[in-house]
Scaffold this motif. Structure first.
Motif, PDB file in Angstrom:
ATOM      1  N   SER A 386     102.767 -50.345 -39.007  1.00  0.00           N
ATOM      2  CA  SER A 386     101.442 -49.736 -39.164  1.00  0.00           C
ATOM      3  C   SER A 386     101.258 -49.218 -40.577  1.00  0.00           C
ATOM      4  CB  SER A 386     101.273 -48.587 -38.166  1.00  0.00           C
ATOM      5  OG  SER A 386     101.392 -49.040 -36.831  1.00  0.00           O
ATOM      6  N   LYS A 387     102.285 -48.569 -41.108  1.00  0.00           N
ATOM      7  CA  LYS A 387     102.205 -48.059 -42.481  1.00  0.00           C
ATOM      8  C   LYS A 387     102.026 -49.199 -43.475  1.00  0.00           C
ATOM      9  CE  LYS A 387     104.916 -45.556 -45.934  1.00  0.00           C
ATOM     10  NZ  LYS A 387     106.172 -44.816 -46.216  1.00  0.00           N
ATOM     11  N   GLU A 388     102.783 -50.287 -43.286  1.00  0.00           N
ATOM     12  CA  GLU A 388     102.665 -51.424 -44.194  1.00  0.00           C
ATOM     13  C   GLU A 388     101.269 -52.027 -44.160  1.00  0.00           C
ATOM     14  OE1 GLU A 388     105.587 -54.370 -43.550  1.00  0.00           O
ATOM     15  OE2 GLU A 388     107.298 -53.036 -43.883  1.00  0.00           O
ATOM     16  N   ARG A 389     100.721 -52.200 -42.950  1.00  0.00           N
ATOM     17  CA  ARG A 389      99.413 -52.829 -42.835  1.00  0.00           C
ATOM     18  C   ARG A 389      98.325 -51.965 -43.468  1.00  0.00           C
ATOM     19  NH1 ARG A 389      98.594 -57.178 -39.741  1.00  0.00           N
ATOM     20  NH2 ARG A 389      96.410 -56.565 -39.531  1.00  0.00           N
ATOM     21  N   ILE A 390      98.392 -50.656 -43.274  1.00  0.00           N
ATOM     22  CA  ILE A 390      97.398 -49.771 -43.882  1.00  0.00           C
ATOM     23  C   ILE A 390      97.529 -49.812 -45.400  1.00  0.00           C
ATOM     24  CG2 ILE A 390      96.630 -47.380 -44.091  1.00  0.00           C
ATOM     25  CD1 ILE A 390      97.598 -46.940 -41.222  1.00  0.00           C
ATOM     26  N   GLN A 391      98.786 -49.812 -45.878  1.00  0.00           N
ATOM     27  CA  GLN A 391      99.016 -49.763 -47.310  1.00  0.00           C
ATOM     28  C   GLN A 391      98.656 -51.067 -48.006  1.00  0.00           C
ATOM     29  OE1 GLN A 391     102.035 -46.790 -48.995  1.00  0.00           O
ATOM     30  NE2 GLN A 391     103.127 -48.715 -48.930  1.00  0.00           N
ATOM     31  N   ARG A 392      98.555 -52.164 -47.242  1.00  0.00           N
ATOM     32  CA  ARG A 392      98.133 -53.429 -47.844  1.00  0.00           C
ATOM     33  C   ARG A 392      96.627 -53.478 -48.098  1.00  0.00           C
ATOM     34  NH1 ARG A 392     101.082 -56.939 -43.644  1.00  0.00           N
ATOM     35  NH2 ARG A 392     103.265 -56.587 -44.166  1.00  0.00           N
ATOM     36  N   LEU A 393      95.878 -52.561 -47.506  1.00  0.00           N
ATOM     37  CA  LEU A 393      94.440 -52.522 -47.753  1.00  0.00           C
ATOM     38  C   LEU A 393      94.193 -52.194 -49.219  1.00  0.00           C
ATOM     39  CD1 LEU A 393      93.293 -50.568 -44.569  1.00  0.00           C
ATOM     40  CD2 LEU A 393      93.217 -53.037 -44.950  1.00  0.00           C
ATOM     41  N   MET A 394      93.282 -52.912 -49.838  1.00  0.00           N
ATOM     42  CA  MET A 394      93.070 -52.795 -51.276  1.00  0.00           C
ATOM     43  C   MET A 394      92.537 -51.425 -51.672  1.00  0.00           C
ATOM     44  SD  MET A 394      94.004 -55.791 -52.375  1.00  0.00           S
ATOM     45  CE  MET A 394      93.283 -56.047 -53.990  1.00  0.00           C
ATOM     46  N   TYR A 395      92.012 -50.653 -50.748  1.00  0.00           N
ATOM     47  CA  TYR A 395      91.421 -49.371 -51.078  1.00  0.00           C
ATOM     48  C   TYR A 395      92.309 -48.200 -50.662  1.00  0.00           C
ATOM     49  CZ  TYR A 395      89.803 -50.975 -46.500  1.00  0.00           C
ATOM     50  OH  TYR A 395      89.733 -51.542 -45.247  1.00  0.00           O
ATOM     51  N   ILE A 396      93.561 -48.472 -50.299  1.00  0.00           N
ATOM     52  CA  ILE A 396      94.501 -47.424 -49.926  1.00  0.00           C
ATOM     53  C   ILE A 396      95.623 -47.387 -50.956  1.00  0.00           C
ATOM     54  CG2 ILE A 396      96.108 -46.580 -48.187  1.00  0.00           C
ATOM     55  CD1 ILE A 396      93.165 -46.390 -47.387  1.00  0.00           C
ATOM     56  N   GLU A 397      95.873 -46.213 -51.526  1.00  0.00           N
ATOM     57  CA  GLU A 397      96.934 -46.072 -52.521  1.00  0.00           C
ATOM     58  C   GLU A 397      98.267 -45.734 -51.885  1.00  0.00           C
ATOM     59  OE1 GLU A 397      98.151 -42.977 -56.093  1.00  0.00           O
ATOM     60  OE2 GLU A 397      96.027 -43.427 -55.769  1.00  0.00           O
ATOM     61  N   LYS A 398      98.267 -44.829 -50.906  1.00  0.00           N
ATOM     62  CA  LYS A 398      99.529 -44.367 -50.345  1.00  0.00           C
ATOM     63  C   LYS A 398      99.326 -43.950 -48.903  1.00  0.00           C
ATOM     64  CE  LYS A 398     103.255 -41.044 -51.257  1.00  0.00           C
ATOM     65  NZ  LYS A 398     103.683 -39.893 -52.099  1.00  0.00           N
ATOM     66  N   LEU A 577      98.224 -68.270 -45.569  1.00  0.00           N
ATOM     67  CA  LEU A 577      98.643 -67.104 -46.333  1.00  0.00           C
ATOM     68  C   LEU A 577      99.761 -66.401 -45.590  1.00  0.00           C
ATOM     69  CD1 LEU A 577      98.267 -65.045 -48.663  1.00  0.00           C
ATOM     70  CD2 LEU A 577      96.619 -63.855 -47.185  1.00  0.00           C
ATOM     71  N   HIS A 578     100.859 -66.176 -46.293  1.00  0.00           N
ATOM     72  CA  HIS A 578     101.988 -65.406 -45.768  1.00  0.00           C
ATOM     73  C   HIS A 578     102.214 -64.228 -46.697  1.00  0.00           C
ATOM     74  CE1 HIS A 578     105.997 -64.430 -44.226  1.00  0.00           C
ATOM     75  NE2 HIS A 578     106.395 -64.378 -45.502  1.00  0.00           N
ATOM     76  N   SER A 579     102.208 -63.015 -46.157  1.00  0.00           N
ATOM     77  CA  SER A 579     102.357 -61.839 -47.007  1.00  0.00           C
ATOM     78  C   SER A 579     103.193 -60.776 -46.311  1.00  0.00           C
ATOM     79  CB  SER A 579     100.994 -61.245 -47.371  1.00  0.00           C
ATOM     80  OG  SER A 579     101.146 -60.065 -48.143  1.00  0.00           O
ATOM     81  N   THR A 580     104.234 -60.311 -47.011  1.00  0.00           N
ATOM     82  CA  THR A 580     105.014 -59.149 -46.573  1.00  0.00           C
ATOM     83  C   THR A 580     104.986 -58.077 -47.657  1.00  0.00           C
ATOM     84  OG1 THR A 580     107.077 -60.073 -47.471  1.00  0.00           O
ATOM     85  CG2 THR A 580     106.535 -60.589 -45.176  1.00  0.00           C
ATOM     86  N   LEU A 581     103.999 -58.127 -48.541  1.00  0.00           N
ATOM     87  CA  LEU A 581     103.901 -57.149 -49.607  1.00  0.00           C
ATOM     88  C   LEU A 581     103.712 -55.754 -49.029  1.00  0.00           C
ATOM     89  CD1 LEU A 581     101.566 -59.034 -52.114  1.00  0.00           C
ATOM     90  CD2 LEU A 581     104.060 -58.909 -52.121  1.00  0.00           C
ATOM     91  N   ASN A 582     104.304 -54.774 -49.707  1.00  0.00           N
ATOM     92  CA  ASN A 582     104.229 -53.414 -49.183  1.00  0.00           C
ATOM     93  C   ASN A 582     102.954 -52.686 -49.579  1.00  0.00           C
ATOM     94  OD1 ASN A 582     104.926 -53.242 -51.902  1.00  0.00           O
ATOM     95  ND2 ASN A 582     106.187 -51.427 -51.637  1.00  0.00           N
TER      96      ASN A 582
END
Length: 829
Positions: A386-398, A577-582
């Motif tokens: 859940s933290k990773e998915r929220i943090q992948r949003l372009m408008y979320i910093e942390k 698209l495959h993404s595991t970016l934090n």
């Protein structure tokens, strides 16, 4: 006043804890003197009696203690006048201001936080007894970091109206250096081997300026643990650090550290057993255990085993499990039998999930990314995802989350997600200057979190010497509840590459169209996207260079050969698209891989396909992710399919790949790639006409001349590689670390044309009008790699991402133009 009362009053006035007459009496009145800021009602509420109560000496003594405990008074005296009790109070002074002088090792914010914990706060009463403890605590801190000459003094400056200013004066001095570290009792490993694993360094030479030999108590304690782990990881189960001594030199500038150790012998694992409740996951738990019978005991593997089992239990809701490894040591055989005790505890469920900090983003936008559900059992895996998915949003910093037990219940928790947003709008602009291109400018507005809905909407305007374009786009990433996205776009552009500053061969193109796209999630990390576009193109004023012969043959209107090229394409696209970016912006870990294929339908005026592959990998080099390594690979290829009138379709030159600018920094935008070749016939004289003039005719094509343009036309194949070392940004505060990125980079790549045949020009003569026109090279050769290196600074500003790049070319070819500095606003990374 009677003699008896006078004597009682004198006895009461002998100290703060006064002596009272022994008899009890009924209180008729209570008077309080000396109050300034404390309300009378607040003072009376602290008394253990009221008017009409019968009090004794003990009751009055207790009232003094009660008033002191309220924390408002420095001195309390009590008197009795008949049945009237009189309290004379001196309030504690109020703290007017707190000032720090001379502190470098401790920041003002840290000191303020520590003082707040000790109730030393501006506007609050001052308890002087705490100041001495604070002085001693700060001095002890400096001793712990090796500054034995440090002094801390708190000065109290009294002001009118019973106020004070506190001034904390620091004399930090220099830190003591570790002059020598002695390890006594080690025979198996040398001092050099053991000291190589510790952080404390001894007596470093001046030229090792990047390594510190400063003594710190906390660092030494950590080093003792590292040495202990070094032995345990190699089977020395009986190893121990018996004692440690730290001797300080008389001048307090050096310390000498001595560690006394007992090594013991190596132990092998004789058996591994489990006790406790494995919650029915016996096979999984036994399979993840890396320990084996007969192998050398390894403390790190034991710890890893315990943590791995705890993670498995937490996946099934047992968040408070306890996993312990109990060693049964046989000193005779030098073996150890391990018993792994598993106590899962109660399964924990989530009562409520709270989200805070999302001032601009709607609560539902955050919650739809959650994989931990209310009412379900608590899963660490689901929380981290859940933290990773929220943090992948372009408008979320942390994003941070905290788990709070529900009071009075041992199997329920509440979860709080704390969001730190960053600018979700992007003012997309770019300014760059090159020796050939001149000044260019583009502007646009994009909103990745449109009115807090999580939808993306944007309008982009671009204008420079050769381009005017506008586009409108909108995407709903959650068109359906299960994450199917839907979007669309309208676009129009008018390109005039007849100007020299474009770096491209001259032509004019008017292009407009409409498109739509839809995306389907496969799982948490993979997604499929499909789209379609209808595009109308009108091209004229084109310089007919030689590489356009196939394109011209399939499109030219024989009845109007000078009418330009008009064609309509119907495009279909598919992508993975495959993404595991934090993170969505400025990731520091994970990877992203994408593959996109676009192709026109057979009923289009031009039949072609184009594919693009991109892969990025981020590898953190430090635990705090301030150092990270990034690699990026881009591969592209396109070509035509089918034929018309005996000519094969080719990739339209308007769809060609280009290099330079953002994908190959240090080179001017779009300068890398094949250049246009203009072929001309040799003119020979013919038979004179009757009037006396002469006729001239083109010679045989084998005698043609050609010249190579200084402008690029791009190619149908591309390969670009970026290697980047992400470093901490100097002079930047920790709270801005996620919005500014500094990196050192190397860019390399090439753009080429797989359909180019250099043999076509083998026997022809190249004409060069000036030195700006490059010599002909084999544009089908992918090995003509260009490379550059430099430094880049990126900043997520209120206007959007800003990128500053300073690059130097490492490898180039004739005709390549450099652009050492570039500045862009917009998402360019």
């Amino acid at each position: 006043m009677t003699i008896k009362r006078l004597v009682a009053a004198i006895l009461l006035a002998t100290g703060s804890h006064s002596v009272f007459a022994e008899e009890s009496f009924t209180v008729q009145d209570i008077q309080v003197e000396g109050l300034q800021r404390v309300a009378l009602g607040a003072a009376l509420n602290n008394l253990p009696f009221t008017i009409g109560d019968t009090v004794s000496d003990f009751t009055l003594s207790r009232s003094i203690r009660t008033l002191y405990s309220a924390g408002h008074f420095d001195d309390i005296r009590v008197f009795r006048d008949g049945n009237t009790i009189i309290y004379r109070l001196r309030e504690r002074p109020t703290i007017n201001n707190i000032e720090f002088k001379g502190n470098k090792d401790i920041k003002d914010e840290q000191l303020t936080e520590s003082l707040t914990g000790n109730r030393i706060i501006v506007g609050e009463p001052l308890d002087k007894t705490i100041l001495r403890n604070i002085e001693n605590g700060l001095t002890e801190f400096y001793h712990g970091v090796g500054k034995y000459q440090a002094k801390v003094e708190v000065k109290v400056n009294y002001l009118p109206r019973n106020r004070v200013n506190l001034v904390f004066e620091f004399e930090e001095g220099d830190a003591a250096s570790v002059r020598q570290i002695n390890i006594v009792g080690n025979n198996i490993f040398s001092n050099e081997e053991l000291l190589s694993v510790v952080e404390s360094k001894q007596d470093m030479p001046w030229w090792r300026f990047w390594t510190s030999d400063r003594y710190q108590k906390q660092t030494l304690q950590g080093d003792i643990e590292k040495i202990n782990s070094y032995y345990l990881d190699r089977g020395y189960l009986r190893f121990g650090v018996e004692s440690s001594q730290v001797a300080v030199s008389p001048d307090k500038t050096s310390v000498y550290v001595t560690l006394n150790v007992t090594e013991g012998e190596q132990y092998n694992i004789s058996d591994i057993n489990f006790v406790g409740d494995l919650i029915g996951q016996d096979e999984i738990i036994r399979a993840i255990v890396p320990l084996q019978k007969g192998q050398l005991y390894n403390g790190a593997l034991v710890t890893f085993t315990e943590e791995s089992i705890a993670r498995v239990l937490a996946r099934f809701g047992y968040a408070n499990s306890r996993v312990r490894t109990i060693p049964n040591i046989n000193d005779d055989t030098k073996e150890v039998a391990l018993t792994i005790s598993v106590d899962p505890g109660k399964r924990v469920y989530v009562r409520r999930i709270d989200v805070k900090g999302n001032a601009n983003t709607r609560d539902e936008v955050i919650r739809r990314e959650l994989r931990q559900m209310e009412g379900a059992w608590l899963s660490n895996d689901a929380l981290e995802l859940s933290k990773e998915r929220i943090q992948r949003l372009m408008y979320i910093e942390k994003v941070d989350f905290a788990t709070t037990p529900v009071p009075g219940v041992d199997d329920l928790v509440d979860i709080g997600f704390t969001i730190k947003e960053q600018p979700s709008g992007s003012f997309n602009a770019g300014i760059s200057y090159g020796s050939f291109q001149g000044l260019s400018f583009q502007v646009g507005v994009e909103q990745n979190n449109f009115f807090g809905s999580g939808n993306a909407a944007g309008i982009s305007l671009s204008t420079n010497k050769y381009q005017k374009s506008v586009s409108l786009s909108f995407t709903d990433p959650y068109f359906t509840l299960d994450g199917v996205s839907l979007g669309g776009q309208l676009f129009y552009s008018d390109l005039d590459y007849t100007r020299a500053s474009s770096n491209l061969e001259a032509y004019n193109q008017r292009r407009y169209g409409v498109g739509a796209n839809i995306g389907y999630p496969i799982n948490e990390y993979n997604r499929l996207n499909f789209g379609g576009n209808i595009t109308v193109n009108k091209i004229n004023s084109i310089n007919e260079y030689d590489q356009l012969r196939h394109f011209r043959a399939v499109l030219i209107d024989a009845r109007n050969p000078d009418g330009g090229y008009n064609f309509t394409n119907y495009e279909l696209s598919a992508g993975w698209l495959h993404s595991t970016l934090n993170r969505g912006l400025f990731p520091t870990a994970g990877r992203m891989v994408s593959l996109t294929l676009r192709a026109t339908t057979p009923n289009s005026d031009i039949q072609y396909y184009k594919t693009l592959f991109e892969a990025q990998q981020y590898i953190p080099l430090s635990r705090d992710h301030q150092w990270s390594f990034r690699s990026k690979l881009e591969l592209g290829y396109g070509n035509g399919y089918g034929s018309k009138n005996g000519y094969d379709y080719t990739l339209p030159f308007t769809e060609n790949f280009y290099g330079g600018g953002q994908n190959l920094r240090g080179f001017e935008n779009r300068i890398i790639g094949p250049h246009a070749i203009f072929r001309s016939a040799t003119i020979v004289p013919g038979v004179p006409d009757p009037i006396g003039g002469g006729n001239f005719f083109p010679s045989d094509p084998v005698n043609d001349n050609y010249n190579v343009s200084s402008r690029s036309i791009g190619g149908n194949a591309m390969a670009m590689l970026t290697l980047e070392l992400i470093t901490p940004t100097p002079f930047l505060k920790d709270e801005n670390r996620n919005s500014v990125r500094t990196s050192l980079f190397i860019d390399a790549g090439n753009v080429w044309d797989t359909e180019f045949d250099i043999n076509r020009y083998a026997n022809l003569i190249q004409l060069r009008q000036d030195n700006r026109e490059p010599l002909l090279v084999d544009y089908s050769d992918p090995s003509l790699i260009r490379a550059s290196a430099g430094v880049s600074v990126q900043w997520i500003s209120p206007m959007g991402p800003l990128t500053f790049s300073l690059a130097k070319i490492i490898k180039k070819y004739e005709g390549d133009l450099q652009e050492n500095f570039s500045f862009n606003i917009g998402t360019t990374f």
